[in-house]
Design an enzyme around this catalytic site. Structure first.
Site, short mmCIF file in Angstrom:
data_model
loop_
_atom_site.label_atom_id
_atom_site.label_comp_id
_atom_site.label_asym_id
_atom_site.label_seq_id
_atom_site.Cartn_x
_atom_site.Cartn_y
_atom_site.Cartn_z
CE LYS A 49 -8.82 -0.71 -4.48
NZ LYS A 49 -7.29 -0.91 -4.72
CE1 TYR A 95 -7.97 -4.01 -2.78
CE2 TYR A 95 -5.83 -4.22 -2.02
CZ TYR A 95 -6.78 -4.14 -3.25
OH TYR A 95 -6.48 -4.00 -4.60
#
Length: 296
Positions: A168, A140
């Site tokens: 992400k 992330y």
């Protein structure tokens, strides 16, 4: 590092980072189950549980496990990615071990927050977590939350780890995004909702998009049409979504999403401190945008 040849997950498509409904201060599990049952048949790839949209920082570990269990019971066939965060490696590894006992598709892992380590420290952090994990890792990259930017070379290096499978991407650096897509080792998922169209157009694998709690089928269709290289049709569906996304992030996420879902009677409009409800005039704006989309 343990061997992980069996780990060949597919994180492509649209993932919903679920909100966590509350009622009178407690997690509202019936509302959560109802929301999951409503979203599951729309063509999404799966759910991200206890991410930032889920207010995970305001949930203790037992609450997080209970939320994960409710999602699993409501849609047992849907893949689930579990969000984690922190800056204490020992505690994080213990939590990773606990989560390894759950039936999940992966872990969504940011850089350690607040500490702002060097790139070497970031590599060590993700490597230690990936080594300890029983499931694949989705990095992330969200520097405006963690305070730590993950450099392109660091990400390309981490992509060699057999358990680090996707990212992400909230880094805001399109050159880095393109390099990761071109590298081919990581599935690149847009993490900024407004960048979903551009990332998919560049060859990204999909998106983790909080906005897709609403107009879900339209978001799914945008990614499908882009994958089929039907750009004109995809753009026609995407353009009405742009003002919706802008409005949904005009106040702190997930306040606006919760306001819309509460208006539809799906949840209570309640967040845990320090999060607060969105202003009434923003809900009015969102409802007007929703109405305009439904007429197109």
């Amino acid at each position: 590092m343990q061997d992980a040849p069996h780990l060949s997950p597919d994180f492509s498509g649209l993932w919903i980072p679920l909100i966590t409904p509350f009622r009178d201060g407690a997690v509202d599990h019936p509302a959560l189950a109802g929301l999951v049952e409503r979203l599951a048949p729309t063509g999404i790839a799966g759910f991200v549980v206890c991410g930032s949209t889920g207010e995970a920082a305001a949930l203790d570990e037992d609450e997080q496990l209970a939320v994960l269990d409710t999602v699993a019971r409501a849609a047992p066939s849907m893949p689930r990615i579990m969000g984690i965060s922190g800056y204490h490696l020992g505690k994080t590894l213990a939590w990773v071990g606990r989560l390894g006992e759950q039936n999940i598709a992966g872990l969504l892992v940011p850089a350690p927050n607040y500490i702002r380590p060097s790139q070497s420290g970031i590599r060590d952090w993700f490597t230690a977590i990936a080594d300890a994990s029983a499931v694949p890792i989705v990095i992330y990259d969200i520097p405006y939350r963690t305070g730590a930017s993950i450099a392109r070379d660091t990400l390309l290096s981490l992509a060699a780890h057999p358990r680090i499978r996707a990212i992400k991407d909230c880094g805001g650096d399109m050159a880095k995004t393109r390099a990761l897509i071109a590298g081919g080792r990581l599935q690149v998922l847009a993490g900024e909702d407004a960048q979903m169209f551009g990332t998919a157009l560049e060859g990204g694998a999909g998106a983790i998009a909080a906005s897709a709690h609403v107009q879900t089928a339209r978001f799914v269709d945008v990614l499908r049409l882009l994958g089929e290289e039907r750009l004109k049709e995809a753009r026609a569906l995407w353009q009405p979504l742009s003002p919706l996304i802008e409005a949904l992030f005009a106040d702190a996420n997930p306040g606006p999403i919760k306001a819309l879902l509460a208006h539809d009677g799906l949840i209570a409009d309640e967040l845990r401190p320090p999060m607060t409800r969105s202003p009434a005039n923003l809900l009015d704006r969102l409802l007007a945008i929703q109405s305009a989309i439904s007429r197109r």
